[in-house]
Write a protein that holds these residues in place. Sequence first.
Motif, short mmCIF file in Angstrom:
data_model
loop_
_atom_site.label_atom_id
_atom_site.label_comp_id
_atom_site.label_asym_id
_atom_site.label_seq_id
_atom_site.Cartn_x
_atom_site.Cartn_y
_atom_site.Cartn_z
N ALA A 64 8.26 12.87 2.98
CA ALA A 64 8.11 13.80 1.86
C ALA A 64 6.92 14.73 2.06
O ALA A 64 5.88 14.34 2.57
CB ALA A 64 7.93 13.01 0.56
N ARG A 65 7.09 15.99 1.66
CA ARG A 65 6.01 16.97 1.72
C ARG A 65 5.14 16.84 0.48
O ARG A 65 5.65 16.70 -0.63
CB ARG A 65 6.59 18.38 1.82
N VAL A 66 3.84 16.90 0.69
CA VAL A 66 2.89 16.70 -0.41
C VAL A 66 2.00 17.94 -0.51
O VAL A 66 1.42 18.37 0.49
CB VAL A 66 2.02 15.44 -0.17
N ARG A 67 1.88 18.52 -1.69
CA ARG A 67 1.05 19.71 -1.83
C ARG A 67 -0.43 19.34 -1.77
O ARG A 67 -0.81 18.19 -2.00
CB ARG A 67 1.37 20.50 -3.10
N PRO A 68 -1.31 20.31 -1.44
CA PRO A 68 -2.71 20.00 -1.15
C PRO A 68 -3.49 19.43 -2.32
O PRO A 68 -4.50 18.76 -2.11
CB PRO A 68 -3.29 21.35 -0.71
N GLU A 69 -3.04 19.66 -3.55
CA GLU A 69 -3.78 19.11 -4.71
C GLU A 69 -3.47 17.63 -4.93
O GLU A 69 -4.09 16.99 -5.79
CB GLU A 69 -3.41 19.87 -5.99
N VAL A 70 -2.51 17.11 -4.18
CA VAL A 70 -2.03 15.75 -4.42
C VAL A 70 -2.41 14.83 -3.27
O VAL A 70 -2.20 15.16 -2.10
CB VAL A 70 -0.50 15.74 -4.61
N ARG A 71 -2.97 13.69 -3.60
CA ARG A 71 -3.22 12.64 -2.60
C ARG A 71 -2.21 11.52 -2.85
O ARG A 71 -2.17 10.95 -3.95
CB ARG A 71 -4.65 12.10 -2.70
N LEU A 72 -1.40 11.23 -1.86
CA LEU A 72 -0.35 10.23 -1.97
C LEU A 72 -0.64 9.10 -1.00
O LEU A 72 -0.73 9.33 0.21
CB LEU A 72 1.01 10.86 -1.66
N VAL A 73 -0.80 7.89 -1.52
CA VAL A 73 -1.13 6.74 -0.68
C VAL A 73 -0.22 5.57 -1.03
O VAL A 73 0.30 5.47 -2.15
CB VAL A 73 -2.61 6.32 -0.85
N GLU A 74 -0.03 4.70 -0.07
CA GLU A 74 0.69 3.47 -0.33
C GLU A 74 -0.16 2.56 -1.21
O GLU A 74 -1.38 2.55 -1.11
CB GLU A 74 1.04 2.77 0.98
N CYS A 75 0.49 1.78 -2.07
CA CYS A 75 -0.24 0.85 -2.94
C CYS A 75 0.63 -0.39 -3.14
O CYS A 75 1.83 -0.38 -2.84
CB CYS A 75 -0.57 1.52 -4.27
N PRO A 76 0.04 -1.48 -3.64
CA PRO A 76 0.81 -2.70 -3.86
C PRO A 76 1.96 -2.47 -4.84
O PRO A 76 1.84 -1.73 -5.80
CB PRO A 76 -0.22 -3.67 -4.44
N ALA A 77 3.09 -3.12 -4.57
CA ALA A 77 4.26 -3.01 -5.45
C ALA A 77 4.51 -4.35 -6.14
O ALA A 77 4.23 -5.40 -5.57
CB ALA A 77 5.49 -2.62 -4.62
N PRO A 78 5.03 -4.33 -7.35
CA PRO A 78 5.37 -5.59 -8.03
C PRO A 78 6.46 -6.32 -7.26
O PRO A 78 7.45 -5.71 -6.85
CB PRO A 78 5.86 -5.12 -9.41
N GLN A 79 6.30 -7.61 -7.09
CA GLN A 79 7.23 -8.39 -6.26
C GLN A 79 8.26 -9.15 -7.07
O GLN A 79 9.20 -9.73 -6.51
CB GLN A 79 6.43 -9.38 -5.40
N GLN A 80 8.13 -9.13 -8.40
CA GLN A 80 9.04 -9.93 -9.23
C GLN A 80 10.27 -9.15 -9.68
O GLN A 80 11.18 -9.72 -10.28
CB GLN A 80 8.30 -10.47 -10.46
N LEU A 81 10.32 -7.85 -9.39
CA LEU A 81 11.41 -7.02 -9.90
C LEU A 81 12.62 -6.99 -8.98
O LEU A 81 13.74 -6.72 -9.44
CB LEU A 81 10.91 -5.59 -10.13
N ALA A 82 12.41 -7.21 -7.70
CA ALA A 82 13.51 -7.14 -6.72
C ALA A 82 13.08 -7.86 -5.45
O ALA A 82 11.88 -8.06 -5.22
CB ALA A 82 13.87 -5.69 -6.42
N PRO A 83 14.04 -8.27 -4.61
CA PRO A 83 13.68 -8.95 -3.35
C PRO A 83 12.80 -8.10 -2.45
O PRO A 83 11.97 -8.65 -1.70
CB PRO A 83 15.05 -9.21 -2.71
N TYR A 84 12.97 -6.77 -2.48
CA TYR A 84 12.16 -5.89 -1.64
C TYR A 84 11.60 -4.77 -2.51
O TYR A 84 12.30 -4.22 -3.37
CB TYR A 84 13.00 -5.29 -0.50
#
Length: 217
Positions: free
Chosen positions: A31-51
């Motif tokens: 995905a393309r991200v505009r310069p005003e936006v910082r997009l980083v990976e973060c922890p995801a809830p594990q109880q909602l789905a197997p992955y």
Amino acid sequence: MTRLQKDGPPPTRLLDLPPDFVEALNGIQAARVRPEVRLVECPAPQQLAPYAAAVLATVTIAGEDVATGRLILLCDPAGQEAWEGRLRLVTYLRTTLEAEFITDPLLPEVAWGWLAETLAGHDLSLVAAGGTVTRVQSHPFGELADDDAEPGGELEIRASWSPLEGDLAGHVEAWIEVLCTACGLPPTPPGVVQMPGTSGAPRRAGVKRGATGRRGR
């Protein structure tokens, strides 16, 4: 435009993941991200789905963080009836608004329109979309009430939908556009790079009377 940044531990080996989940992860990375936006990976809830996987977006204007959003990707190889598929995107967006906008009675309808129209404008295939729009206004008292400025508030959008295609780059870019729209940034046409120094704090766009999903200028 920039690419997704990585924070935290290395991801699970791709060979251990369902193919459609891997394709979705690759789409998020592309995905393309505009310069005003910082997009980083973060922890995801594990109880909602197997992955599950998640990214956190922060919009910064003139050195100030003005909006945040979290996008969660869920995958259930067995499928879920409510999802109408195997993949699900869940998002939570938050930004602050001035008092004249946070009190506008049309705000919830228009804010939901930002999401619905942006997804439709990106020509994305999806089903089972739903969500809520919440506005919270602060009312200061005592010494804090001496300020002549009328208090503003926070706008929160919670939503989820099921993508029908595996490539999620367009979904992520549409989600980022909604976040930027909520904090008053104009859209950036594809392929256009914003010039340095043009990202000053924008005037918050108001709610146009009679509109279904666009901000008035």
